[in-house]
Design an enzyme around this catalytic site. Structure first.
Site, PDB file in Angstrom:
ATOM      1  N   CYS A 111     -15.240 -26.618  13.969  1.00  0.00           N
ATOM      2  CA  CYS A 111     -15.163 -25.259  13.424  1.00  0.00           C
ATOM      3  C   CYS A 111     -16.243 -25.053  12.374  1.00  0.00           C
ATOM      4  CB  CYS A 111     -13.797 -25.005  12.821  1.00  0.00           C
ATOM      5  SG  CYS A 111     -13.300 -26.211  11.602  1.00  0.00           S
ATOM      6  N   ARG A 138     -11.606 -25.531 -12.581  1.00  0.00           N
ATOM      7  CA  ARG A 138     -11.453 -24.554 -11.503  1.00  0.00           C
ATOM      8  C   ARG A 138     -10.837 -23.240 -11.986  1.00  0.00           C
ATOM      9  NH1 ARG A 138      -8.185 -26.970  -6.931  1.00  0.00           N
ATOM     10  NH2 ARG A 138      -7.217 -28.080  -8.648  1.00  0.00           N
ATOM     11  N   ARG A 143     -12.108 -21.481  -2.220  1.00  0.00           N
ATOM     12  CA  ARG A 143     -11.701 -22.794  -1.743  1.00  0.00           C
ATOM     13  C   ARG A 143     -12.645 -23.883  -2.254  1.00  0.00           C
ATOM     14  NH1 ARG A 143      -8.633 -25.929   1.260  1.00  0.00           N
ATOM     15  NH2 ARG A 143      -9.650 -27.441   2.610  1.00  0.00           N
ATOM     16  N   HIS A 171      -8.595 -17.528   9.164  1.00  0.00           N
ATOM     17  CA  HIS A 171      -9.023 -17.433   7.762  1.00  0.00           C
ATOM     18  C   HIS A 171      -8.461 -16.214   7.069  1.00  0.00           C
ATOM     19  CE1 HIS A 171     -12.025 -20.089   9.606  1.00  0.00           C
ATOM     20  NE2 HIS A 171     -11.883 -20.735   8.475  1.00  0.00           N
TER      21      HIS A 171
HETATM   22  N1  GLN Z   1      -6.416 -30.868  12.091  1.00  0.00           N
HETATM   23  C1  GLN Z   1      -6.952 -30.160  10.981  1.00  0.00           C
HETATM   24  C2  GLN Z   1      -6.020 -29.020  10.581  1.00  0.00           C
HETATM   25  O1  GLN Z   1      -5.453 -28.434  11.411  1.00  0.00           O
HETATM   26  C3  GLN Z   1      -8.300 -29.585  11.298  1.00  0.00           C
HETATM   27  C4  GLN Z   1      -8.860 -28.849  10.130  1.00  0.00           C
HETATM   28  C5  GLN Z   1     -10.296 -28.420  10.313  1.00  0.00           C
HETATM   29  O2  GLN Z   1     -10.798 -28.358  11.369  1.00  0.00           O
HETATM   30  N2  GLN Z   1     -10.954 -28.069   9.257  1.00  0.00           N
HETATM   31  O3  GLN Z   1      -5.869 -28.694   9.428  1.00  0.00           O
HETATM   32 ZN    ZN Z   2     -11.079 -26.294  12.149  1.00  0.00          ZN
END
Ligand code: GLN
Ligand code: ZN
Length: 763
Positions: A647, A16, A519, A698
């Site tokens: 998401c 990485r 990431r 983000h």
């Molecule tokens: N519960 C997880 C967090 O808050 C959800 C993360 C996600 O949706 N990628 O990190």
């Molecule tokens: Zn999320």
């Protein structure tokens, strides 16, 4: 002698190094020149490996400083107007990374899934852009590989149809106008490549595996004609991947020199098409037979048989054995995986091993069978694993089948549960909550390291985790959040954490793949039957709940997300794996409930990404995915509130399935798509608890109050106020302390304002 081709290679480096360089650069620790130097080193090392493997077609130009779709946008000077310092011409690193990550003054571009993978690309914004060729990126890559390593590379170019269809900021009828604007730029690129002596270009058009209509076929004719006219001496390989090509019979008529098809993930459709329509004698067939997405060794005898069948349709010298797609989606090398059981290790192949696999297969082709024994020996490893006891635990098979046979349904319908839950929880209008994780500070990461290295014992580590929970429960109370979380400090990753506690999983040391930008994720491997072995989250959740009067949500990762973010075995179906996971998670849900936890969130951010690309396969997937979620969550009491979270994706085309999951509350990422999701609720009403993320997590930027109230107002134009929740877009683990607290304070303030504003409406 058949030839071999590689469609792309991971960017991240064996350790990485790529990620580290990018992040050091963002932190101001590495200037632009240093960054260039380091990334060039990484890129050349990759090329050297591909060359040494003996591959005939070596990809150049697929390497990126962040994302290849962003690279393409920037190559054409397509920069959103909000990056006001951009005046045309070459795009600076600062703007490039600003588009990817946001700046103080401008929000980042949207990011979304690259087809059905777990890779995310930056969505180009066409609106108001004046396309121009700012640099010929594939040309630079070609020159470099040739000068430094004597490689005659095959430049990779993201094709205009895919590029445009993945972009936003044009109306449907504007697509052709945009094509007309981009084609001269593409023509210039290939012309310059031809002049440089390039022989083949890999024109990636993965969009062709999704719906391709008559208008698209016309567009392709136009594209191919324009490019061949611009560079008649250059050979174009029109490359598709991830599924079978639509409109196969039209594709093979296109004026190009080669067609690349995926015979792993699109095997059925592509093979049927070749059998039905044949393959033109004047074209090269790029046959993707080595899986660019899975981690298991290929069954080479089968692959050879497949290629033998294909060679009946193509001249031997016209057949290229290829990877099915770029190797971007698999880890770099097995070399560091010293901790795996030998029978498992023997059955795996990462990118570098796939290069060797491709070489072995190509060598076997066209031979008179003298390599067959070698291929059979190679294939034995996966067969041995298939025979092992870990792959067939009868107890699990029986139990999972038994629960899968019942209709997974909550005791009462939503409306009735909702009334019971309301009475029990007495939450204010627009309850505020977060998605689960809080900042994984350097301190938290350090503590985990100390514990993993054995320098801390479990007691020390658990004590530390408790302190974090203490601190953040207090912070949440001070900010005034209504439904709290424990913060997930004990988890590095939402899938790994569960995988480590369930049977059937194994972890690599270094099996990283790029997820978005710098990431990377290290997907676990589901190699055996999945089983619950004991409570996984109860202790921390119960502890957090003991500190506060407010409800604490338990936090689990859902069956489909665990599956989609893992590399899975291929000897049983994904559906079966999902039900095994659901059965295991159900036991955790029940354990949380028994421990007094009354709200349980089962995250399913990855449901959408498992959606098959072919419309004809989607309904079936959604049906069993929804079923798995319900299997995991349906046994709780009426007053226990099941939450879920999603998401990274666009969800507007699967609202019905989201509804069918029957969660009491869902939180969905919204703000990166600038509220587009809300529009879909204007047409599809949604009648259960819902929180549309009111700010983007983000980016480190602390949003303005009016941005959040704006999101709330827009949402409430479409959704019922009494079912509406206020939360950020996603978990906060990648954020810093200060921005997190400041943003959440503002979010709570926005909730107060909204309560004032809407309470009159409600009485
Ligand atoms: N519960 C997880 C967090 O808050 C959800 C993360 C996600 O949706 N990628 O990190
Ligand atoms: Zn999320």
């Amino acid at each position: 002698m058949a030839k071999s081709g590689v469609l792309g290679y991971p960017r991240i480096g064996e350790n990485r190094e790529w990620k580290k360089a990018l992040e050091d650069h963002w932190a101001g620790k590495l200037d632009e020149q240093e960054l260039d130097l380091q990334l060039t080193g990484i890129r050349l090392q990759h090329l050297r490996k591909i060359k040494e493997s003996g591959a005939d077609f070596i990809p150049v130009g697929d390497f990126s400083y962040y994302d290849h779709v962003l690279d393409t946008a920037v190559m054409f000077g397509i920069v959103p107007k909000r990056f006001a310092s951009y005046q045309g011409g070459a795009v600076s690193r600062a703007i490039y990374y600003g588009m990817a990550r946001g700046t103080k003054d401008a929000t980042a571009c949207e990011m979304t899934k690259w087809f059905n993978t777990n890779y995310h690309y930056i969505v180009p914004e066409l609106e108001g852009a004046e396309p121009q060729l700012t640099e010929n990126k594939p040309l630079l890559a070609y020159r470099e590989a040739k000068a430094e390593l004597g490689i005659e590379g095959r430049p990779v170019l993201l094709g205009p149809l895919t590029f445009l269809k993945l972009s936003k900021g044009y109306a449907e009828q504007g697509l052709d106008a945009w094509l007309d604007r981009l084609l001269p730029l593409y023509a210039q690129i290939v012309q310059e490549l031809e002049r440089e002596g390039v022989q083949w270009v890999q024109l990636d058009e993965p969009i062709l595996v999704t719906k391709t209509d008559e208008a698209d076929v016309q567009r392709l004719h136009k594209i191919c004609a324009a490019l061949t006219a611009a560079a008649p001496g250059l050979k174009l390989l029109l490359q598709t991947y991830f599924e079978s090509a639509e409109a196969y019979s039209a594709l093979i008529e296109l004026p190009v020199h080669g067609i690349g098809l995926d015979f792993v993930h699109g095997l059925e459709g592509n093979l049927a098409a070749v059998r039905e329509y044949g393959f033109p004698a004047d074209k090269v067939l790029g046959a993707g037979v080595i899986d660019g997405r899975g981690i298991w060794k290929a069954a080479l005898l089968d692959k050879k048989a497949l290629l033998d069948e294909l060679s009946a349709f193509v001249q031997p010298e016209q057949l290229i054995a290829q990877t099915s797609c770029s190797l971007l989606h698999v880890p770099v090398s097995l070399q560091k995986e010293t901790g795996l059981a030998p029978e498992l290790h023997a059955a795996l192949a990462f990118a570098d091993e796939k290069l060797a696999e491709l070489a072995l297969l190509t060598r076997a082709l066209g031979g008179d069978g003298e390599t067959d024994a070698e291929l059979a020996a190679y294939d034995e490893a996966v067969q041995a694993l298939n025979r092992s006891a870990s792959r067939s635990r009868q107890d699990i098979r029986t139990a999972a089948a038994a629960i899968a046979a019942q209709e997974p349904q909550r005791n009462k319908p939503f409306a009735e549960r909702n009334a019971i839950q309301r009475a029990k929880w007495q939450l204010p209008l627009f309850p505020t909550t977060t998605i689960g994780s809080f900042p994984q500070s350097a301190e938290v990461r350090k503590a985990r390291q100390l514990w993993r290295r054995g320098e801390w014992n479990a007691e020390q580590y658990n004590g530390f985790i408790r302190e974090q929970i203490d601190r953040w429960v207090q912070i949440q109370e001070e900010i005034g959040i209504d439904v709290l979380v424990h913060g997930e400090f004990e988890r590095t990753d939402m899938v790994e954490f569960f995988g480590e506690k369930l049977a059937g999983f194994v972890f690599t040391k270094n099996g990283w793949v790029q997820s978005y930008g710098s990431r990377c994720v290290k997907p676990p491997i589901i190699y055996g039957d999945v089983a619950f072995e004991g409570p996984m989250t109860v202790e921390e959740t119960r502890y957090a709940q003991s500190l506060t009067q407010r409800p604490v949500k338990g936090m689990l990762t859902g069956p489909i997300t665990i599956m989609n973010w893992s590399f899975v075995r291929e000897d049983i179906s994904r559906e079966q794996i999902a039900y095994q996971l659901a059965y295991a998670l159900r036991q955790e849900v029940e354990a949380l409930e028994a421990a007094g936890i009354g709200m349980i969130q089962v995250d399913e951010p990855a449901v959408r990404e498992g959606l098959p690309l072919k419309a004809s396969k989607q309904a079936n997937y959604l049906e069993w995915a929804v079923r798995a979620f319900r299997l995991a969550t349906c046994t709780v009491r009426d007053e226990t509130q099941i939450h879920t979270h999603m998401c990274y994706c666009e969800f507007h085309d699967m609202i019905d399935s989201i509804d069918a999951m029957d969660a009491d509350v869902i939180s969905i990422e919204t703000s990166r798509s600038h509220g587009e999701l809300i529009g879909s609720f204007e047409v599809n009403t949604y009648g259960k608890g819902i929180g549309l993320g009111v700010y983007d997590i983000h980016s480190p930027r602390v949003p303005e109050l009016n941005e959040m109230t704006g999101m709330i107002d827009r949402a409430l134009a479409a959704l019922a106020p009494e079912l509406f929740w206020i939360n950020p877009d996603c978990g906060l683990k990648t954020r810093g302390y200060q921005e997190t607290v400041a943003s959440l304070q503002r979010m709570v303030e926005a909730a107060h304002l909204a309560r004032e504003k809407y309470k009159q409406v409600l009485v």
